[in-house]
Design a protein around this motif. Structure first.
Motif, mmCIF file in Angstrom:
data_model
loop_
_atom_site.group_PDB
_atom_site.id
_atom_site.type_symbol
_atom_site.label_atom_id
_atom_site.label_comp_id
_atom_site.label_asym_id
_atom_site.label_seq_id
_atom_site.Cartn_x
_atom_site.Cartn_y
_atom_site.Cartn_z
ATOM 1 N N ASP A 181 0.763 -1.233 0.057
ATOM 2 C CA ASP A 181 0.053 0.002 0.012
ATOM 3 C C ASP A 181 0.798 1.359 0.098
ATOM 4 O OD1 ASP A 181 -2.405 -1.545 0.063
ATOM 5 O OD2 ASP A 181 -2.490 -1.511 2.112
ATOM 6 N N ALA A 182 2.009 1.160 0.743
ATOM 7 C CA ALA A 182 2.838 2.491 0.787
ATOM 8 C C ALA A 182 3.535 2.533 -0.665
ATOM 9 C CB ALA A 182 4.262 2.147 1.814
ATOM 10 N N LEU A 183 3.848 1.353 -1.281
ATOM 11 C CA LEU A 183 4.321 1.623 -2.567
ATOM 12 C C LEU A 183 3.253 2.127 -3.508
ATOM 13 C CD1 LEU A 183 6.313 0.609 -4.953
ATOM 14 C CD2 LEU A 183 5.227 -1.573 -5.016
ATOM 15 N N ALA A 184 2.360 1.762 -3.635
ATOM 16 C CA ALA A 184 1.332 2.056 -4.298
ATOM 17 C C ALA A 184 0.759 3.814 -4.163
ATOM 18 C CB ALA A 184 -0.173 1.488 -4.294
ATOM 19 N N SER A 185 0.831 4.243 -2.857
ATOM 20 C CA SER A 185 0.631 5.240 -2.552
ATOM 21 C C SER A 185 1.599 6.344 -3.014
ATOM 22 C CB SER A 185 0.244 5.533 -1.017
ATOM 23 O OG SER A 185 0.070 6.918 -0.835
ATOM 24 N N GLY A 186 2.901 5.795 -2.626
ATOM 25 C CA GLY A 186 4.379 6.534 -3.047
ATOM 26 C C GLY A 186 4.123 6.847 -4.566
ATOM 27 N N MET A 187 3.957 5.709 -5.355
ATOM 28 C CA MET A 187 4.153 5.970 -6.775
ATOM 29 C C MET A 187 3.103 6.771 -7.392
ATOM 30 S SD MET A 187 6.738 4.608 -8.058
ATOM 31 C CE MET A 187 6.361 4.891 -9.600
ATOM 32 N N GLN A 188 1.911 6.703 -6.591
ATOM 33 C CA GLN A 188 0.728 7.833 -7.244
ATOM 34 C C GLN A 188 1.231 9.242 -6.783
ATOM 35 O OE1 GLN A 188 -2.891 7.605 -4.760
ATOM 36 N NE2 GLN A 188 -3.941 7.802 -6.749
ATOM 37 N N GLY A 189 1.665 9.492 -5.947
ATOM 38 C CA GLY A 189 2.113 10.847 -5.354
ATOM 39 C C GLY A 189 3.080 11.096 -6.196
ATOM 40 N N PHE A 190 4.142 10.296 -6.617
ATOM 41 C CA PHE A 190 5.261 10.598 -7.374
ATOM 42 C C PHE A 190 4.666 10.903 -8.805
ATOM 43 C CE2 PHE A 190 8.556 9.631 -10.854
ATOM 44 C CZ PHE A 190 9.372 10.264 -10.429
ATOM 45 N N GLN A 191 3.946 10.215 -9.466
ATOM 46 C CA GLN A 191 3.251 10.381 -10.829
ATOM 47 C C GLN A 191 2.474 11.594 -10.913
ATOM 48 O OE1 GLN A 191 1.986 5.860 -10.787
ATOM 49 N NE2 GLN A 191 2.051 6.618 -13.106
ATOM 50 N N ILE A 192 1.725 12.030 -9.889
ATOM 51 C CA ILE A 192 0.867 13.088 -10.035
ATOM 52 C C ILE A 192 1.822 14.388 -9.907
ATOM 53 C CG2 ILE A 192 -0.739 14.586 -8.781
ATOM 54 C CD1 ILE A 192 -2.061 12.044 -7.658
ATOM 55 N N SER A 193 2.737 14.445 -9.097
ATOM 56 C CA SER A 193 3.731 15.638 -8.986
ATOM 57 C C SER A 193 4.561 15.661 -10.411
ATOM 58 C CB SER A 193 4.527 15.329 -7.734
ATOM 59 O OG SER A 193 5.741 16.410 -7.590
ATOM 60 N N ALA A 194 4.849 14.436 -10.866
ATOM 61 C CA ALA A 194 5.585 14.552 -11.845
ATOM 62 C C ALA A 194 4.886 15.160 -13.272
ATOM 63 C CB ALA A 194 6.279 13.196 -12.374
ATOM 64 N N ALA A 195 3.704 14.595 -13.115
ATOM 65 C CA ALA A 195 2.835 14.886 -14.407
ATOM 66 C C ALA A 195 2.617 16.441 -14.515
ATOM 67 C CB ALA A 195 1.497 14.262 -14.539
ATOM 68 N N LYS A 196 2.327 16.992 -13.107
ATOM 69 C CA LYS A 196 2.185 18.448 -12.938
ATOM 70 C C LYS A 196 3.277 19.242 -13.509
ATOM 71 C CE LYS A 196 1.350 22.032 -9.265
ATOM 72 N NZ LYS A 196 1.353 22.098 -7.887
ATOM 73 N N HIS A 197 4.334 18.778 -13.009
ATOM 74 C CA HIS A 197 5.522 19.598 -13.422
ATOM 75 C C HIS A 197 5.943 19.503 -14.654
ATOM 76 C CE1 HIS A 197 6.165 19.844 -8.934
ATOM 77 N NE2 HIS A 197 6.389 21.159 -9.202
ATOM 78 N N LEU A 198 5.874 18.331 -15.310
ATOM 79 C CA LEU A 198 5.975 18.062 -16.863
ATOM 80 C C LEU A 198 5.244 18.758 -17.592
ATOM 81 C CD1 LEU A 198 6.857 14.154 -16.594
ATOM 82 C CD2 LEU A 198 8.398 15.911 -17.309
ATOM 83 N N ASN A 199 4.069 18.882 -17.644
ATOM 84 C CA ASN A 199 2.948 19.758 -18.248
ATOM 85 C C ASN A 199 3.434 21.007 -17.982
ATOM 86 O OD1 ASN A 199 1.505 17.579 -19.332
ATOM 87 N ND2 ASN A 199 0.094 17.676 -17.481
ATOM 88 N N ALA A 200 4.004 21.440 -16.891
ATOM 89 C CA ALA A 200 4.377 23.065 -16.782
ATOM 90 C C ALA A 200 5.568 23.067 -17.654
ATOM 91 C CB ALA A 200 4.540 23.441 -15.528
ATOM 92 N N ALA A 201 6.662 22.238 -17.794
ATOM 93 C CA ALA A 201 7.861 22.432 -18.426
ATOM 94 C C ALA A 201 7.591 22.108 -19.953
ATOM 95 C CB ALA A 201 8.715 21.580 -17.968
ATOM 96 N N ILE A 202 6.856 21.608 -20.403
ATOM 97 C CA ILE A 202 6.335 21.260 -21.722
ATOM 98 C C ILE A 202 5.623 22.397 -22.305
ATOM 99 C CG2 ILE A 202 4.914 20.035 -23.393
ATOM 100 C CD1 ILE A 202 5.355 17.529 -21.520
ATOM 101 N N SER A 203 4.857 23.109 -21.392
ATOM 102 C CA SER A 203 3.833 24.399 -21.879
ATOM 103 C C SER A 203 4.991 25.505 -21.976
ATOM 104 C CB SER A 203 3.003 24.543 -21.039
ATOM 105 O OG SER A 203 1.875 23.378 -21.028
ATOM 106 N N LYS A 204 5.914 25.644 -21.219
ATOM 107 C CA LYS A 204 6.968 26.864 -21.108
ATOM 108 C C LYS A 204 7.288 27.224 -22.493
ATOM 109 C CE LYS A 204 10.083 28.985 -18.186
ATOM 110 N NZ LYS A 204 11.203 28.798 -17.078
ATOM 111 N N GLY A 205 6.971 28.720 -22.830
ATOM 112 C CA GLY A 205 7.610 28.841 -24.159
ATOM 113 C C GLY A 205 6.996 28.682 -25.241
#
Length: 255
Positions: free
Chosen positions: A116-140
């Protein structure tokens, strides 16, 4: 009064037919084998349960991204994933020990207290990574900021249970750039290790000799945030099949 009584009789007459229809729907329609409710203590449980994860076993995780994200081995994308490692570091019971960023996917070696800790940790990483990746891709870029999915599938996870497997996984993840021939470009040919990974934080390189120091990155380099391993397999166990790993190795396909 007579009319109300007649309506009541008609209602009771129709009830068995309606009840039959409801029961038929609950039991699955015209599929083969329909009509029998599940029996036994495991009725209703999934056909394939997730594997049990003990805290002493690390896990190798692979995350793939959709084509729209583009090449992950870019400075802006690197910093987006680095921000996700900071977000994940606040979690209890889940630790990223190593990470390697390739063009279309990300490798992680993680430790988790349980599944459960693995699933929760990976979910948190994916959500955060997706948010920051979308911001990085959109810049410029003109137009609205990109939104939507970044990781198309569920992550692939392999539990590491032996010293041999631990050594193979460490070499495979930290030297994955050589497997994909990312070390052959003019920009990376002089690199001893992959700066798009946590290789600088690994103390077991054969090239260190007795010095035991960490390689220094470029002046503007910000390392990925990873934890020192707590599991025996990642601390000492992997050394049973070679006390060190050469940074010049080219890993074979994962077995």
């Amino acid at each position: 009064m007579a009319a109300r009584k007649a309506a009541s009789i008609r209602s009771r007459a129709k009830r068995p037919e309606s009840e039959q229809l409801v029961l038929f729907k609950k039991r699955g329609g015209k599929r083969r084998g329909a009509g029998r409710p599940p029996k036994g203590p495991r009725a209703g449980s999934p056909h394939k349960a997730r594997p049990y994860l003990h805290a002493r076993y690390p896990v190798h995780v692979v995350l793939r991204v959709i084509a729209a994200v583009g090449n992950l081995r870019r400075r802006s994308v690197y910093h987006a994933i680095r921000e996700a490692t900071f977000t994940t570091a606040r979690r209890e019971g889940f630790r990223i020990v190593h990470i390697s960023i390739q063009r279309t996917h990300v490798h992680l070696i993680v430790e988790a207290n349980h599944k459960d800790a693995l699933a929760s940790g990976m979910q948190g990483f994916q959500i955060s990574a997706a948010k920051h990746l979308n911001a990085a891709i959109s810049k410029g870029r003109p137009g609205p900021r990109r939104r939507g999915s970044v990781f198309p599938d569920r992550y692939h996870a392999e539990i590491i249970t032996s010293p041999r497997q631990a050594r193979h996984t460490l070499a495979y993840v930290l030297l994955n750039w050589r497997k994909h021939q990312e070390d052959r470009s003019a920009a990376t040919r002089s690199w001893a290790i992959d700066w798009f990974s946590s290789a600088a934080m690994f103390p077991g390189w054969a090239e260190y000799g007795d010095a035991g120091f960490l390689w220094r990155g470029p002046p503007t380099y910000d390392p990925l945030l990873v934890y020192r391993p707590r599991t025996w397999l990642l601390r000492e166990g992997w050394k049973k099949h070679g006390a060190t790993i050469s940074c010049r190795e080219v890993p074979s396909a994962k077995q």
